[in-house]
Design a protein around this motif. Structure first.
Motif, mmCIF file in Angstrom:
data_model
loop_
_atom_site.group_PDB
_atom_site.id
_atom_site.type_symbol
_atom_site.label_atom_id
_atom_site.label_comp_id
_atom_site.label_asym_id
_atom_site.label_seq_id
_atom_site.Cartn_x
_atom_site.Cartn_y
_atom_site.Cartn_z
ATOM 1 N N MET A 34 -19.732 41.903 -26.858
ATOM 2 C CA MET A 34 -19.409 43.231 -27.394
ATOM 3 C C MET A 34 -20.137 44.217 -26.488
ATOM 4 S SD MET A 34 -19.883 44.863 -31.164
ATOM 5 C CE MET A 34 -19.661 46.634 -31.432
ATOM 6 N N GLU A 35 -19.363 44.919 -25.674
ATOM 7 C CA GLU A 35 -19.951 45.705 -24.597
ATOM 8 C C GLU A 35 -19.077 46.923 -24.317
ATOM 9 O OE1 GLU A 35 -19.503 43.944 -20.672
ATOM 10 O OE2 GLU A 35 -21.593 44.387 -20.206
ATOM 11 N N GLN A 36 -19.728 48.059 -24.151
ATOM 12 C CA GLN A 36 -18.945 49.262 -23.815
ATOM 13 C C GLN A 36 -18.156 49.043 -22.531
ATOM 14 O OE1 GLN A 36 -19.205 51.478 -21.121
ATOM 15 N NE2 GLN A 36 -20.920 50.398 -20.127
ATOM 16 N N HIS A 37 -16.924 49.565 -22.507
ATOM 17 C CA HIS A 37 -16.070 49.477 -21.323
ATOM 18 C C HIS A 37 -15.522 50.851 -20.969
ATOM 19 C CE1 HIS A 37 -16.355 45.128 -21.548
ATOM 20 N NE2 HIS A 37 -15.685 45.034 -20.420
ATOM 21 N N GLY A 38 -16.412 51.840 -20.966
ATOM 22 C CA GLY A 38 -15.997 53.186 -20.569
ATOM 23 C C GLY A 38 -15.365 53.955 -21.730
ATOM 24 N N HIS A 44 -14.311 45.144 -27.040
ATOM 25 C CA HIS A 44 -14.136 43.690 -27.024
ATOM 26 C C HIS A 44 -13.173 43.220 -25.922
ATOM 27 C CE1 HIS A 44 -10.879 43.834 -30.441
ATOM 28 N NE2 HIS A 44 -10.840 44.866 -29.666
ATOM 29 N N VAL A 45 -13.123 43.981 -24.852
ATOM 30 C CA VAL A 45 -12.325 43.563 -23.691
ATOM 31 C C VAL A 45 -12.723 42.158 -23.221
ATOM 32 C CG1 VAL A 45 -11.941 44.044 -21.228
ATOM 33 C CG2 VAL A 45 -11.848 45.907 -22.885
ATOM 34 N N ASP A 46 -14.021 41.898 -23.171
ATOM 35 C CA ASP A 46 -14.501 40.619 -22.633
ATOM 36 C C ASP A 46 -14.208 39.444 -23.572
ATOM 37 O OD1 ASP A 46 -15.431 42.151 -20.572
ATOM 38 O OD2 ASP A 46 -17.559 41.763 -20.919
ATOM 39 N N VAL A 47 -13.769 39.753 -24.797
ATOM 40 C CA VAL A 47 -13.325 38.707 -25.728
ATOM 41 C C VAL A 47 -11.810 38.533 -25.634
ATOM 42 C CG1 VAL A 47 -13.204 38.008 -28.156
ATOM 43 C CG2 VAL A 47 -15.229 39.217 -27.304
ATOM 44 N N ASN A 119 -14.917 31.955 -19.486
ATOM 45 C CA ASN A 119 -15.837 33.086 -19.593
ATOM 46 C C ASN A 119 -15.151 34.415 -19.259
ATOM 47 O OD1 ASN A 119 -18.281 34.480 -19.867
ATOM 48 N ND2 ASN A 119 -18.722 34.282 -17.677
ATOM 49 N N GLY A 120 -15.508 35.451 -20.035
ATOM 50 C CA GLY A 120 -14.973 36.783 -19.779
ATOM 51 C C GLY A 120 -16.054 37.837 -19.572
ATOM 52 N N HIS A 121 -17.309 37.399 -19.482
ATOM 53 C CA HIS A 121 -18.433 38.359 -19.378
ATOM 54 C C HIS A 121 -19.435 37.768 -18.388
ATOM 55 C CE1 HIS A 121 -21.546 41.168 -20.759
ATOM 56 N NE2 HIS A 121 -22.314 40.168 -21.133
ATOM 57 N N GLU A 177 -16.502 45.755 -10.991
ATOM 58 C CA GLU A 177 -15.196 45.922 -11.615
ATOM 59 C C GLU A 177 -15.296 46.210 -13.110
ATOM 60 O OE1 GLU A 177 -11.778 46.036 -11.242
ATOM 61 O OE2 GLU A 177 -12.540 46.802 -9.364
ATOM 62 N N HIS A 178 -16.498 46.328 -13.624
ATOM 63 C CA HIS A 178 -16.668 46.557 -15.064
ATOM 64 C C HIS A 178 -15.909 47.816 -15.518
ATOM 65 C CE1 HIS A 178 -18.480 46.659 -19.001
ATOM 66 N NE2 HIS A 178 -18.837 47.906 -18.784
ATOM 67 N N GLY A 179 -14.869 47.599 -16.341
ATOM 68 C CA GLY A 179 -14.064 48.725 -16.821
ATOM 69 C C GLY A 179 -13.135 49.299 -15.770
ATOM 70 N N LEU A 182 -9.310 45.708 -12.590
ATOM 71 C CA LEU A 182 -9.039 44.353 -13.088
ATOM 72 C C LEU A 182 -8.840 44.349 -14.603
ATOM 73 C CD1 LEU A 182 -9.422 41.057 -12.509
ATOM 74 C CD2 LEU A 182 -11.657 41.517 -13.487
ATOM 75 N N GLU A 183 -9.868 44.728 -15.322
ATOM 76 C CA GLU A 183 -9.808 44.638 -16.787
ATOM 77 C C GLU A 183 -8.804 45.629 -17.368
ATOM 78 O OE1 GLU A 183 -14.167 43.120 -18.186
ATOM 79 O OE2 GLU A 183 -14.064 45.200 -17.509
ATOM 80 N N THR A 184 -8.732 46.829 -16.788
ATOM 81 C CA THR A 184 -7.842 47.839 -17.350
ATOM 82 C C THR A 184 -6.381 47.445 -17.147
ATOM 83 O OG1 THR A 184 -9.537 49.511 -16.899
ATOM 84 C CG2 THR A 184 -7.316 50.306 -17.378
HETATM 85 ZN ZN ZN Z 1 -15.735 43.382 -19.161
#
Ligand code: ZN
Ligand code: MN
Length: 258
Positions: A34-38, A44-47, A119-121, A177-179, A182-184
């Motif tokens: 559970m991590e801020q993504h901007g 919960h992007v990483d989940v 893994n996603g984080h 690449e955090h936020g 890739l993830e977006t």
């Molecule tokens: Zn992430």
């Protein structure tokens, strides 16, 4: 007979037992945070992302997806913005190691012998290694010697040709690449209702000195919480990522669990 679900926890226990007891059905365990993504994405992007890669891979290889770990190790400034952000909610390393070790040993007790951590984080990486090392040692003591683990992070399957398509203006590395793109891009394809690209903050890729300081200096992280701009993200890039990463994960499982 086609299976009605690949999610283990959606099954009644006798159906689950029937699939798992022989040991051949791989169990895929998504691990997130559970991590801020901007300003433009949920926490919960990483989940969500590793769970979807696990689901797609499980469909292909006849595996089952375990309930994801929704908390992970502490956000690091250079790969997740830092643990000081409001909303970011993390486990101590020992808690994550112990929880993951407990869970994988439970699946082994049910009969599973092939397990994959999806893994996603990024920050979870070495704690996964430690949990598995301890689990294998304890299983060895219990005279169980036929358990095999595959550990992977989905972004590691993105090849150079795809990187050139995803980042025509230059690639700055997965750590920032955090936020970002890739993830977006994946979220735009899979969960567009959870993305508000109009709220995304445009900024230059984050740069850090070649050392860490503790306590972290919040000033080092862009105020938005992202480490690179997500403005170039598109759902079409999400399709490319889904294809190349799923293909790579499926091949890894087929190679290692055959
Ligand atoms: Zn992430
Ligand atoms: Mn993360």
């Amino acid at each position: 007979m086609p299976r009605s679900t690949v999610f283990a926890a959606e099954m009644a226990w006798p159906d689950y037992q029937e699939q798992v007891k022989g040991g051949d059905v791989p169990i895929l365990i998504p691990l997130g945070s559970m991590e801020q993504h901007g300003h433009h994405m949920p926490m919960h992007v990483d989940v969500l992302l590793p769970t979807e890669f696990a689901r797609r891979a499980a469909e292909e290889v006849g595996g089952l997806v375990a309930p994801p770990f929704t908390y992970g190790y502490k956000s690091h400034q250079k790969s997740g913005g830092g643990n000081f952000f409001p909303g970011t909610t993390s486990l101590d390393g020992a808690s994550l190691v112990n929880a993951l070790k407990d869970v994988v040993k439970e699946f082994v007790r049910h009969g599973a012998r092939n397990l994959c951590i999806v893994n996603g984080h990024f920050e979870n990486s070495w704690f996964i290694t430690e949990a598995i090392d301890l689990a294998l040692r304890e299983l060895d003591w219990a005279d169980i010697h036929d358990v095999k683990f595959v550990v992977l992070s989905y972004w590691d399957f993105v090849d150079q040709a795809s990187i050139e398509k995803l980042y025509p203006n230059g690639f700055h590395g997965w750590d920032i690449e955090h936020g970002g793109v890739l993830e977006t891009s994946l979220m735009l394809r899979l969960h567009p209702e959870l993305v508000s690209l109009q709220n995304a903050v445009e900024h230059a890729p984050a740069t850090f000195p070649p050392y860490d300081v503790y306590p972290a200096k919040p000033d080092w992280t862009p105020a938005s919480g992202t480490l690179s701009s997500p403005k170039e993200a598109t759902a079409e890039k999400g399709d490319l990522l889904l294809e190349v990463c799923t293909k790579g994960i499926v091949k890894a499982l087929q190679d290692e669990f055959s």
